[in-house]
Write a protein that holds these residues in place. Sequence first.
Motif: not given
Length: 171
Positions: A146-152, A157-161
């Motif tokens: 996930i370091s390679y996906v856009s910050p948005l 993803i972090r919010r969902k987690i």
Amino acid sequence: MIYPIVKYGQPVLEQSAQPITEFDTPELHKLIEDMFESMYAARGVGLAAPQIGIGKRVAVIDISTGEDPAQKIVLINPRIVARDGSQTGEEGCLSLPTFREPVTRANRVTVRARDAKGAEFEMTGEDLLARAFQHETDHLNGTLYISYVSPLKRDLIRRKIRKLQKNGEWG
Ligand code: NI
């Protein structure tokens, strides 16, 4: 022994793992056996030791998912020594279950590593195998895809987690 897979949020996943210095020991052989067993149980094609909570530079890969024993690969203290081309494809991780995102990586890489007995070897892979070499070597450096996906996307993803964690649905 099948270990539970450590999920995103646990510090061990974002720390640089320690090199293996003693080879051909019963402990190392057992760790490798347990890692394959844990990976197959979780239906993954690759697993790094930090994903079972062990901060050591060991990864296992089998892109045949247990269908072809000749495709079992053990990487100890691996380093990517050559990269070529690029591929973009959906990537997932056992430590981030249910999520998949497109990630661009080199299409052909050469990895230099040691085997369980300590012998150094090099192996070149393309496509999915090249992706696995990069993904698993990253794990040992504390880097998740996930370091390679856009910050948005990453924030989403972090919010969902966080929501899953709140509901007790994230280990
Ligand atoms: Ni992973």
